[in-house]
Motif scaffolding. Sequence first.
Motif, short mmCIF file in Angstrom:
data_model
loop_
_atom_site.label_atom_id
_atom_site.label_comp_id
_atom_site.label_asym_id
_atom_site.label_seq_id
_atom_site.Cartn_x
_atom_site.Cartn_y
_atom_site.Cartn_z
N GLU A 25 46.17 73.33 51.29
CA GLU A 25 47.11 73.18 52.03
C GLU A 25 47.05 71.70 52.73
OE1 GLU A 25 46.37 75.53 55.56
OE2 GLU A 25 44.31 74.93 55.82
N GLN A 59 57.69 81.49 50.03
CA GLN A 59 57.37 80.30 50.35
C GLN A 59 57.29 79.09 48.85
OE1 GLN A 59 54.98 82.22 50.66
NE2 GLN A 59 52.89 81.46 51.02
N ASP A 62 53.35 74.47 45.73
CA ASP A 62 53.71 74.56 47.29
C ASP A 62 53.60 72.99 47.82
OD1 ASP A 62 53.72 75.63 49.78
OD2 ASP A 62 51.57 76.06 49.97
N HIS A 63 54.37 72.75 48.40
CA HIS A 63 54.51 71.26 49.14
C HIS A 63 53.92 70.21 47.97
CE1 HIS A 63 50.24 72.34 50.05
NE2 HIS A 63 50.08 70.92 49.88
N LYS A 122 57.53 77.38 45.63
CA LYS A 122 58.61 76.91 44.92
C LYS A 122 58.40 77.37 43.42
CE LYS A 122 61.15 72.68 43.37
NZ LYS A 122 61.02 71.30 43.49
#
Length: 123
Positions: A115, A33, A47-48, A35
């Motif tokens: 997160e 998941q 991540d995000h 990048k």
Amino acid sequence: MKEFEEFLAKIDDPDHRDRTEKALQWVSEKFPQLKREVKWNQPMFTDHGTFIIAFSVAKKHLAVAPEQAGIEQFLEEIKQAGYDHTKQLVRMPWNQPIDYSLLEKMIAFNIKDKEDYSAFWRK
């Protein structure tokens, strides 16, 4: 892993290049998941839109940068693995195996800890 091909091609020592490629491939497979990106001439995983971990190559080691919080969280395990560190990176010597269990813990910690984080770096 075409994102990292140019970076890897610049590593002169074939053993260092191979070990670095294997580490990057391992992260890609273990955490699909994330990048894959190259920023500041370093392969990294995000991540995000937030930084998770980066790698760089030095003469005597592969440097892993999980940010200061990632190092502080696993300081004892880093020492037990026989790795040297600074506030921002862990030095994994070329003549020692990569502790993938520790690497997995640092990455998982950063993913969970960040997160709900929207900035690239921790403040």
